[in-house]
Design an enzyme around this catalytic site. Structure first.
Site, short mmCIF file in Angstrom:
data_model
loop_
_atom_site.label_atom_id
_atom_site.label_comp_id
_atom_site.label_asym_id
_atom_site.label_seq_id
_atom_site.Cartn_x
_atom_site.Cartn_y
_atom_site.Cartn_z
N THR A 1 0.92 -1.31 -0.05
CA THR A 1 -0.08 0.03 -0.05
C THR A 1 0.88 1.21 -0.02
OG1 THR A 1 -0.18 0.20 2.32
CG2 THR A 1 -1.85 -1.15 1.43
N ALA B 1 2.03 2.64 -2.75
CA ALA B 1 3.06 2.14 -3.53
C ALA B 1 3.39 3.24 -4.75
CB ALA B 1 2.87 1.00 -4.07
N SER B 2 2.62 4.22 -4.78
CA SER B 2 2.76 5.28 -5.70
C SER B 2 3.98 6.37 -5.83
CB SER B 2 1.41 6.09 -6.09
OG SER B 2 1.03 6.88 -4.83
N SER B 3 4.38 6.36 -4.59
CA SER B 3 5.50 7.26 -4.39
C SER B 3 6.43 6.90 -3.00
CB SER B 3 5.05 8.83 -3.96
OG SER B 3 4.24 8.70 -2.81
N GLY B 4 7.52 7.58 -2.80
CA GLY B 4 8.15 7.46 -1.54
C GLY B 4 8.79 6.26 -1.23
N SER C 1 6.94 4.14 12.75
CA SER C 1 7.69 5.24 12.78
C SER C 1 8.37 5.61 13.96
CB SER C 1 6.80 6.69 12.37
OG SER C 1 7.46 7.78 12.58
N TYR D 1 -0.18 12.03 14.90
CA TYR D 1 0.59 11.11 14.05
C TYR D 1 1.11 10.09 14.82
CZ TYR D 1 4.15 9.62 10.92
OH TYR D 1 4.94 8.64 10.22
#
Length: 271
Positions: free
Chosen positions: A11, A13-16, A143, A156
């Site tokens: 998930t 998966a389109s960037s970073g 994180s 966050y």
């Protein structure tokens, strides 16, 4: 775990980080990729890139994990007609600023993406893996923010604290079924999130503690393949994780707040 010729779902998966993990799994591990994100055009571009360069198969799957039902739809589509052996739950969003200023819709989207979808997809794929011989591998991307309260990223940090606790608990529950759960807890990464959240006002690519997405992805994939329970990339981050356990929390929260305050939006001039 050997992922050559096997399907891995990612998930975000389109960037970073998600994009770089997909590239690495395809290139060096020969994995077929189920790429999940909202931006269909980027997923289509990723499919073209990985299939032509590495001879793997890529299934682009556009989904918005803030929407009820999309997590279940992703599971049903991913497991229809193929065997999924690995899942990386990487999608996440943040908010940088005063906690009292965070809009309700921003918090709701964060809760849905960072917690609700992670729990639902962990349940679905965890049960799927546990029922079959050979198990499977799940990675939950948390994180460093999850190890201590973090002023100006309060919600966050709380969501990532949940992911760390939930993931490590789930790892114990599923161990006997042959299902591995890896919690990956990076620090700052030079990705789109840095600029979209406004954190780039304080932190830049190349700063101490800000890791490139490519370098971070390599450590993440290695931990995923080795089926490690907890992975923290970088010597500095591992040192800080240890300090979070031994130093007074009030001191740590104060130092974190001081670090972030320089990047807060400036108040508009008085008129």
């Amino acid at each position: 775990m050997n992922f050559r010729g096997r399907w891995v779902l990612i998930t975000g998966a389109s960037s970073g980080l998600g994009l770089e993990m997909a590239r690495l799994l395809a290139k060096e591990h020969g994995a077929h990729i189920i790429a999940v994100a909202r931006r269909e055009d980027r997923l289509t571009a990723l499919k073209t890139e990985l299939e032509s360069a590495h001879g793997v198969q890529v299934l682009p799957l556009s989904a918005d994990l803030t929407k009820p039902g999309d997590a279940a739809r992703v599971f049903e589509t991913a497991t229809s007609g193929r065997s999924v052996d690995g899942v990386i739950l990487n999608a996440g969003i943040t908010y940088f600023g005063h906690a009292l200023d965070q809009p309700p819709e921003s918090f709701d989207a964060m809760l849905a993406t960072n917690i609700t979808s992670v729990v639902r997809m962990s349940q679905l794929f965890g049960a799927h893996f546990a029922k079959r011989e050979g198990g499977g591998a799940l990675m939950l991307v948390a994180s460093m923010a999850g190890f201590s309260p973090l002023p100006y990223q309060a919600a966050y940090a709380a969501t990532k604290s949940f992911v760390i606790s939930y993931g490590r608990s789930l790892a114990y529950e599923l161990r006997k079924a042959g299902v591995s759960i890896t919690v990956f807890a990076p620090g700052g990464i030079a990705t789109e999130m840095l600029s979209l959240s406004g954190l780039d006002r304080k932190f830049k690519a190349g700063d101490l503690g800000i890791m490139s997405a490519e370098a971070c992805a390599r450590i993440a994939v290695d931990a995923f393949v080795r089926r490690r329970e907890l992975a923290i990339p970088g010597i500095l981050n591992r040192f800080l994780a240890t300090m979070f356990k031994v130093l007074p929390q009030g001191f740590l929260v104060g130092r974190s707040a001081a670090m972030y305050e320089g990047g807060l939006p400036k108040e508009p001039p008085a008129t």
